[in-house]
Design an enzyme around this catalytic site. Sequence first.
Site, PDB file in Angstrom:
ATOM      1  CB  THR A   1       4.260   1.159  -3.705  1.00  0.00           C
ATOM      2  OG1 THR A   1       3.150   0.370  -4.159  1.00  0.00           O
ATOM      3  CG2 THR A   1       4.841   0.518  -2.460  1.00  0.00           C
ATOM      4  N   GLY A   2       2.273   3.621  -5.036  1.00  0.00           N
ATOM      5  CA  GLY A   2       1.990   4.421  -6.230  1.00  0.00           C
ATOM      6  C   GLY A   2       1.349   3.649  -7.359  1.00  0.00           C
ATOM      7  CE  LYS A   3      -1.133  -1.494  -5.245  1.00  0.00           C
ATOM      8  NZ  LYS A   3      -0.495  -0.940  -4.027  1.00  0.00           N
ATOM      9  CB  THR A   4      -4.042   4.373  -7.617  1.00  0.00           C
ATOM     10  OG1 THR A   4      -4.533   3.199  -6.948  1.00  0.00           O
ATOM     11  CG2 THR A   4      -5.213   5.110  -8.249  1.00  0.00           C
TER      12      THR A   4
ATOM     13  N   PRO B   1       0.834  -1.216   0.000  1.00  0.00           N
ATOM     14  CG  PRO B   1      -0.820  -1.591   1.617  1.00  0.00           C
ATOM     15  CD  PRO B   1       0.492  -2.123   1.120  1.00  0.00           C
TER      16      PRO B   1
ATOM     17  CG  ASP C   1      16.266  -1.259  24.356  1.00  0.00           C
ATOM     18  OD1 ASP C   1      15.876  -0.710  23.305  1.00  0.00           O
ATOM     19  OD2 ASP C   1      16.650  -0.650  25.353  1.00  0.00           O
TER      20      ASP C   1
ATOM     21  CG  HIS D   1      17.894   3.154  28.811  1.00  0.00           C
ATOM     22  ND1 HIS D   1      17.501   1.982  29.406  1.00  0.00           N
ATOM     23  CD2 HIS D   1      17.711   2.965  27.480  1.00  0.00           C
ATOM     24  CE1 HIS D   1      17.096   1.126  28.484  1.00  0.00           C
ATOM     25  NE2 HIS D   1      17.199   1.711  27.304  1.00  0.00           N
ATOM     26  CD  GLU D   2      17.343   6.409  25.227  1.00  0.00           C
ATOM     27  OE1 GLU D   2      17.919   5.964  24.208  1.00  0.00           O
ATOM     28  OE2 GLU D   2      16.310   5.893  25.695  1.00  0.00           O
TER      29      GLU D   2
END
Length: 628
Positions: free
Chosen positions: A204-207, A202, A500, A422-423
């Site tokens: 991707t530009g088919k129409t 969906p 994670d 943490h980061e």
Amino acid sequence: MKDINRNLVFWLGIGLVILLVLNFANDAQMKATLDDKEISYSEFMSESKAGNVTEVVIKGDALQGVYAGNRGEFISKVPPEENIVSRLEGTNVTIKAANPDPDKIRLTDVFFTVLPILLLIGFWFFIIRQMGGKGGGGAMGFGKSRAKMMDNNKAKVTFDDVAGIDESKHELEEIVDFLKDPQKFQRLGGKIPRGALLVGAPGTGKTLIARAVAGESGVPFFSISGSDFVEMFVGVGASRVRDMFEQGKKNAPCIIFIDEIDAVGRHRGGGYGGGNDEREQTLNQLLVEMDGFEGNEGVIILAATNRPDVLDPALLRPGRFDRQIAVPLPDVKGREKILEVHMKKVPLSNNVDASVIARGTPGFSGAELANLINEAALAAARNNKRVVSMEDLEEAKDKVMMGAERRSMAMSDEEKKLTAYHEAGHALVTLHEPESDPIHKATIIPRGGALGMVMRLPEGDRYSYSLAKMKANLSVGMGGRVAEELIFGKEFVTNGASGDIKQVTSMARAMVTEWGLSEKVGMIDYSDDSSTYKETRISPDTSAEIDSEVRRFVDDGYKKAKKVLTDNIDDLHIIAKALLEYELLSGDEIAGLIRGEAIIRHETEEVASSSSRPSVPSGGGSKDMDED
């Protein structure tokens, strides 16, 4: 034809109004004239006895007379039961009798008499048109095709508006060339494809590319959805298919585009209705029309679907859909071209670089890239800017991928400190893993479902990953949990590493069961997770060995992260303190901190807030989910 009918009705209405106005004016004038000549019956008798009337003409209950001495004429009414002849005896009035004039037919009388009949006929005509009208919109029009013909006079899409899918576009350009110059191919015995199936995810530009074919071909182009064929009444869909191809034959050469063909083209034999099922009858008729006993020369079928696996095999064979054209997700160059197409529609500042945005959006479809540009334009408008800047584009990218920032989220100082370390753990392990993608930014600003994140920007699209890179991703994924343990102790670690752990576990299991990277398990596919498969194909010993190898890969990543952070604990404190102060650091700033450089920012300078999706396969631990 509709315009001619509309104009005809308009001018007929105008003419009718003019006739009515003239008729009313004439009636008013005649009434005024008669009012001047009319006298009462008693006055008429008085004038007659006085010898002032020379002649009267009796017409039923009315009479018309002439005054003596050329004084003119008059009219009067005779009362009922009045014997006017006996009353005028002894006078010099000449009496004449005449048959009453037939009632004059006036236009208004005719109009108001005929109007109800005309209204009834018009209403009946309207009902008939609605019942059997074009497009199958009425009770009698179920079997009519709902395909809409594209208007070539309106703004049209061309191949210049399609970017990032050059191979797919080339396949369709050949069909357009055949329609424009068929002899070029027929000289060598080539035949135009009966149909082309556009297959892709969906967005991707088919129409879009189908609309470009309509704009480029210059031939009639009919568009319809697969769901338009399906009705609750059996046989209606098949009738619509026949009518659609009849329209196509009348306008040949032409193109018929069926969007979402999987709504009508699914495997036969799977429905409860068996061979009489409405969907299957519709599909059978479509198969016959595309390549049956009667040919459909000049009618080309384009169809689009993102579920080719559910289509009936008979629909996909050569002679029906001769070509299956893949419309894939664009690569980095394709994304850059798509961005440039959409950027033409918005005013941009000089610092916008489409290649940077393209590099940071792996896996984005054309629709998602269009949405990104739109979000950037909306963000710039909210800030009362006249142009869209790079900061707007990167902020829009973060919003599309991870959600809006949650700066109003109440976090205690202890939570912010834990998130920062943490980061910082993720970031520091990334710097010490040569196979890892470079850091693009680290932040402790909550966004979407994450309290903070370290985002790594791949230098290009990757389609295969080495074992060394996967192990690096496992180490980076464990960096956050290890940092919490080293700074706060094992008793005070949080659920912040849940995301994670899921990513790392998923990657390690794929390495063992799918990619054959475990020497103990070997190169055997054990990827099916269904319970039936495990019970029948995987022995308890093999299952235990798989779990053991998954644990080994994860533990190795944990040990590598712990060694990196233990050996560079001072750098961990430096990065964490900078995150607490600035909340957002770029990759260059983090690298500079490790080299002992200070962070220098101007008041108007903003750190690029772009991001990328985690490398595939994921597991880099770049996103900490708030599980509370």
